[in-house]
Design a protein around this motif. Structure first.
Motif, PDB file in Angstrom:
ATOM      1  N   SER B  29      -9.455   8.320  -9.574  1.00 40.43           N
ATOM      2  CA  SER B  29      -9.563   9.343 -10.620  1.00 40.43           C
ATOM      3  C   SER B  29      -9.035  10.690 -10.105  1.00 40.43           C
ATOM      4  CB  SER B  29     -11.032   9.391 -11.040  1.00 40.43           C
ATOM      5  OG  SER B  29     -11.384  10.670 -11.429  1.00 40.43           O
ATOM      6  N   LEU B  30      -9.368  11.052  -8.877  1.00 38.95           N
ATOM      7  CA  LEU B  30      -8.874  12.311  -8.296  1.00 38.95           C
ATOM      8  C   LEU B  30      -7.355  12.311  -8.162  1.00 38.95           C
ATOM      9  CD1 LEU B  30     -11.518  12.835  -5.452  1.00 38.95           C
ATOM     10  CD2 LEU B  30     -11.104  14.408  -7.362  1.00 38.95           C
ATOM     11  N   ALA B  31      -6.801  11.114  -7.866  1.00 38.33           N
ATOM     12  CA  ALA B  31      -5.360  11.014  -7.603  1.00 38.33           C
ATOM     13  C   ALA B  31      -4.574  10.658  -8.859  1.00 38.33           C
ATOM     14  CB  ALA B  31      -5.099   9.973  -6.518  1.00 38.33           C
ATOM     15  N   ASP B  32      -5.313  10.488  -9.991  1.00 44.75           N
ATOM     16  CA  ASP B  32      -4.655  10.077 -11.239  1.00 44.75           C
ATOM     17  C   ASP B  32      -3.939   8.726 -11.057  1.00 44.75           C
ATOM     18  OD1 ASP B  32      -3.904  10.268 -13.882  1.00 44.75           O
ATOM     19  OD2 ASP B  32      -1.987  11.256 -13.401  1.00 44.75           O
ATOM     20  N   LEU B  33      -4.644   7.826 -10.345  1.00 47.79           N
ATOM     21  CA  LEU B  33      -4.124   6.468 -10.119  1.00 47.79           C
ATOM     22  C   LEU B  33      -5.225   5.476 -10.491  1.00 47.79           C
ATOM     23  CD1 LEU B  33      -2.566   7.076  -6.562  1.00 47.79           C
ATOM     24  CD2 LEU B  33      -1.265   6.732  -8.689  1.00 47.79           C
ATOM     25  N   ASP B  34      -4.842   4.261 -10.885  1.00 49.74           N
ATOM     26  CA  ASP B  34      -5.837   3.265 -11.266  1.00 49.74           C
ATOM     27  C   ASP B  34      -6.592   2.757 -10.036  1.00 49.74           C
ATOM     28  OD1 ASP B  34      -6.551   0.204 -11.982  1.00 49.74           O
ATOM     29  OD2 ASP B  34      -6.504   1.472 -13.774  1.00 49.74           O
ATOM     30  N   ARG B  35      -7.862   2.443 -10.232  1.00 56.58           N
ATOM     31  CA  ARG B  35      -8.684   1.941  -9.108  1.00 56.58           C
ATOM     32  C   ARG B  35      -8.039   0.698  -8.494  1.00 56.58           C
ATOM     33  NH1 ARG B  35     -11.328  -1.804  -7.395  1.00 56.58           N
ATOM     34  NH2 ARG B  35     -11.169  -3.057  -9.298  1.00 56.58           N
ATOM     35  N   THR B  36      -7.499  -0.176  -9.318  1.00 53.80           N
ATOM     36  CA  THR B  36      -6.913  -1.408  -8.785  1.00 53.80           C
ATOM     37  C   THR B  36      -5.673  -1.084  -7.945  1.00 53.80           C
ATOM     38  OG1 THR B  36      -5.615  -1.672 -10.811  1.00 53.80           O
ATOM     39  CG2 THR B  36      -7.746  -2.822 -10.724  1.00 53.80           C
ATOM     40  N   TYR B  37      -4.996  -0.002  -8.281  1.00 49.96           N
ATOM     41  CA  TYR B  37      -3.831   0.411  -7.478  1.00 49.96           C
ATOM     42  C   TYR B  37      -4.308   0.867  -6.099  1.00 49.96           C
ATOM     43  CZ  TYR B  37       0.444   2.725  -6.011  1.00 49.96           C
ATOM     44  OH  TYR B  37       1.574   3.093  -5.300  1.00 49.96           O
ATOM     45  N   VAL B  38      -5.406   1.673  -6.097  1.00 52.34           N
ATOM     46  CA  VAL B  38      -5.964   2.135  -4.820  1.00 52.34           C
ATOM     47  C   VAL B  38      -6.378   0.933  -3.974  1.00 52.34           C
ATOM     48  CG1 VAL B  38      -7.871   3.411  -3.741  1.00 52.34           C
ATOM     49  CG2 VAL B  38      -6.716   4.350  -5.770  1.00 52.34           C
ATOM     50  N   SER B  39      -7.021  -0.027  -4.600  1.00 48.41           N
ATOM     51  CA  SER B  39      -7.447  -1.230  -3.893  1.00 48.41           C
ATOM     52  C   SER B  39      -6.240  -1.954  -3.290  1.00 48.41           C
ATOM     53  CB  SER B  39      -8.187  -2.143  -4.872  1.00 48.41           C
ATOM     54  OG  SER B  39      -8.348  -3.426  -4.325  1.00 48.41           O
ATOM     55  N   GLY B  40      -5.178  -2.057  -4.066  1.00 48.67           N
ATOM     56  CA  GLY B  40      -3.963  -2.717  -3.580  1.00 48.67           C
ATOM     57  C   GLY B  40      -3.340  -1.979  -2.404  1.00 48.67           C
ATOM     58  N   VAL B  41      -3.362  -0.634  -2.488  1.00 45.52           N
ATOM     59  CA  VAL B  41      -2.819   0.168  -1.383  1.00 45.52           C
ATOM     60  C   VAL B  41      -3.611  -0.098  -0.104  1.00 45.52           C
ATOM     61  CG1 VAL B  41      -2.606   2.529  -0.487  1.00 45.52           C
ATOM     62  CG2 VAL B  41      -1.886   2.010  -2.835  1.00 45.52           C
ATOM     63  N   GLU B  42      -4.951  -0.074  -0.247  1.00 38.60           N
ATOM     64  CA  GLU B  42      -5.805  -0.230   0.942  1.00 38.60           C
ATOM     65  C   GLU B  42      -5.662  -1.617   1.565  1.00 38.60           C
ATOM     66  OE1 GLU B  42      -9.820   0.990   0.188  1.00 38.60           O
ATOM     67  OE2 GLU B  42      -9.243   3.089  -0.119  1.00 38.60           O
ATOM     68  N   ARG B  43      -5.320  -2.620   0.736  1.00 39.59           N
ATOM     69  CA  ARG B  43      -5.141  -3.992   1.251  1.00 39.59           C
ATOM     70  C   ARG B  43      -3.704  -4.216   1.734  1.00 39.59           C
ATOM     71  NH1 ARG B  43      -5.580  -7.375  -2.781  1.00 39.59           N
ATOM     72  NH2 ARG B  43      -5.777  -5.771  -4.398  1.00 39.59           N
ATOM     73  N   GLY B  44      -2.885  -3.170   1.732  1.00 41.25           N
ATOM     74  CA  GLY B  44      -1.518  -3.324   2.232  1.00 41.25           C
ATOM     75  C   GLY B  44      -0.618  -4.090   1.292  1.00 41.25           C
ATOM     76  N   LYS B  45      -0.972  -4.103   0.021  1.00 43.25           N
ATOM     77  CA  LYS B  45      -0.204  -4.881  -0.958  1.00 43.25           C
ATOM     78  C   LYS B  45       0.784  -4.005  -1.751  1.00 43.25           C
ATOM     79  CE  LYS B  45      -2.668  -8.572  -0.139  1.00 43.25           C
ATOM     80  NZ  LYS B  45      -2.153  -9.365   1.008  1.00 43.25           N
ATOM     81  N   ARG B  46       0.786  -2.703  -1.524  1.00 44.81           N
ATOM     82  CA  ARG B  46       1.617  -1.802  -2.323  1.00 44.81           C
ATOM     83  C   ARG B  46       2.599  -1.028  -1.450  1.00 44.81           C
ATOM     84  NH1 ARG B  46       0.987  -1.700  -8.068  1.00 44.81           N
ATOM     85  NH2 ARG B  46      -0.935  -2.829  -8.469  1.00 44.81           N
ATOM     86  N   ASN B  47       3.867  -1.085  -1.822  1.00 46.31           N
ATOM     87  CA  ASN B  47       4.879  -0.273  -1.142  1.00 46.31           C
ATOM     88  C   ASN B  47       4.892   1.085  -1.849  1.00 46.31           C
ATOM     89  OD1 ASN B  47       6.998   0.706   0.327  1.00 46.31           O
ATOM     90  ND2 ASN B  47       8.580  -0.532  -0.699  1.00 46.31           N
ATOM     91  N   VAL B  48       3.960   1.929  -1.450  1.00 46.84           N
ATOM     92  CA  VAL B  48       3.641   3.162  -2.167  1.00 46.84           C
ATOM     93  C   VAL B  48       4.850   4.099  -2.233  1.00 46.84           C
ATOM     94  CG1 VAL B  48       1.845   4.947  -2.352  1.00 46.84           C
ATOM     95  CG2 VAL B  48       1.410   2.916  -1.026  1.00 46.84           C
ATOM     96  N   SER B  49       4.991   4.773  -3.350  1.00 41.80           N
ATOM     97  CA  SER B  49       6.096   5.737  -3.481  1.00 41.80           C
ATOM     98  C   SER B  49       5.674   7.095  -2.920  1.00 41.80           C
ATOM     99  CB  SER B  49       6.458   5.913  -4.959  1.00 41.80           C
ATOM    100  OG  SER B  49       5.437   6.669  -5.597  1.00 41.80           O
ATOM    101  N   LEU B  50       6.694   7.928  -2.677  1.00 43.70           N
ATOM    102  CA  LEU B  50       6.444   9.267  -2.124  1.00 43.70           C
ATOM    103  C   LEU B  50       5.526  10.075  -3.040  1.00 43.70           C
ATOM    104  CD1 LEU B  50       7.065  11.426  -0.017  1.00 43.70           C
ATOM    105  CD2 LEU B  50       9.229  11.876  -1.177  1.00 43.70           C
ATOM    106  N   VAL B  51       5.749   9.989  -4.330  1.00 45.93           N
ATOM    107  CA  VAL B  51       4.917  10.735  -5.288  1.00 45.93           C
ATOM    108  C   VAL B  51       3.462  10.272  -5.186  1.00 45.93           C
ATOM    109  CG1 VAL B  51       4.430  11.002  -7.765  1.00 45.93           C
ATOM    110  CG2 VAL B  51       6.757  11.351  -6.890  1.00 45.93           C
TER     111      VAL B  51
END
Lengths: 75, 75
Positions: B29-51
């Motif tokens: 919510s603070l980052a204006d991103l979905d919780r499931t996206y955050v979960s995916g990032v933390e599990r190393g499943k997301r090639n996160v963009s610079l933004v």
């Protein structure tokens, strides 16, 4: 904020490339990225992914964190 | 190299989130991103963009460079 971020990152990549006396073509080849992609990054037109940030940093022989150690200017 | 990079970044985000006593929902919510996206990032499943790296860093009240100041372990 986002466009300024991409432009600031692009300027950081460009400065580092020029400091290494590399052309965009050479940086692209070292980073396994297309020259036109490198050009887009430097012009702030690409929302670069983490994997490509790492590729660019490795090709520039820099820590990833050094490519991102700037304050994002507000628009 | 790439999968290790995403996992190391994810672990860095997770550690910072826990240090701030934030849930994934709150960070999202603070980052204006979905919780499931955050979960995916933390599990190393997301090639996160610079933004999104910038959004996460801002939400965690950290410099972007601090989220990326690690050596990418070779596979």
């Amino acid at each position: 904020m986002e466009q300024r971020l991409l432009e600031q990152f692009g300027a950081r990549v460009r400065d580092a490339r020029i400091a290494k006396a590399l052309s965009q073509e050479q940086l692209g080849s070292l980073a396994d990225l297309d020259r036109t992609y490198v050009s887009g990054v430097e012009r702030g037109k690409r929302n670069v992914s983490l994997v490509n940030i790492a590729k660019l940093a490795k090709a520039l022989d820099l820590q990833m964190s050094l490519l991102l150690d700037f304050e994002v200017a507000d628009d």
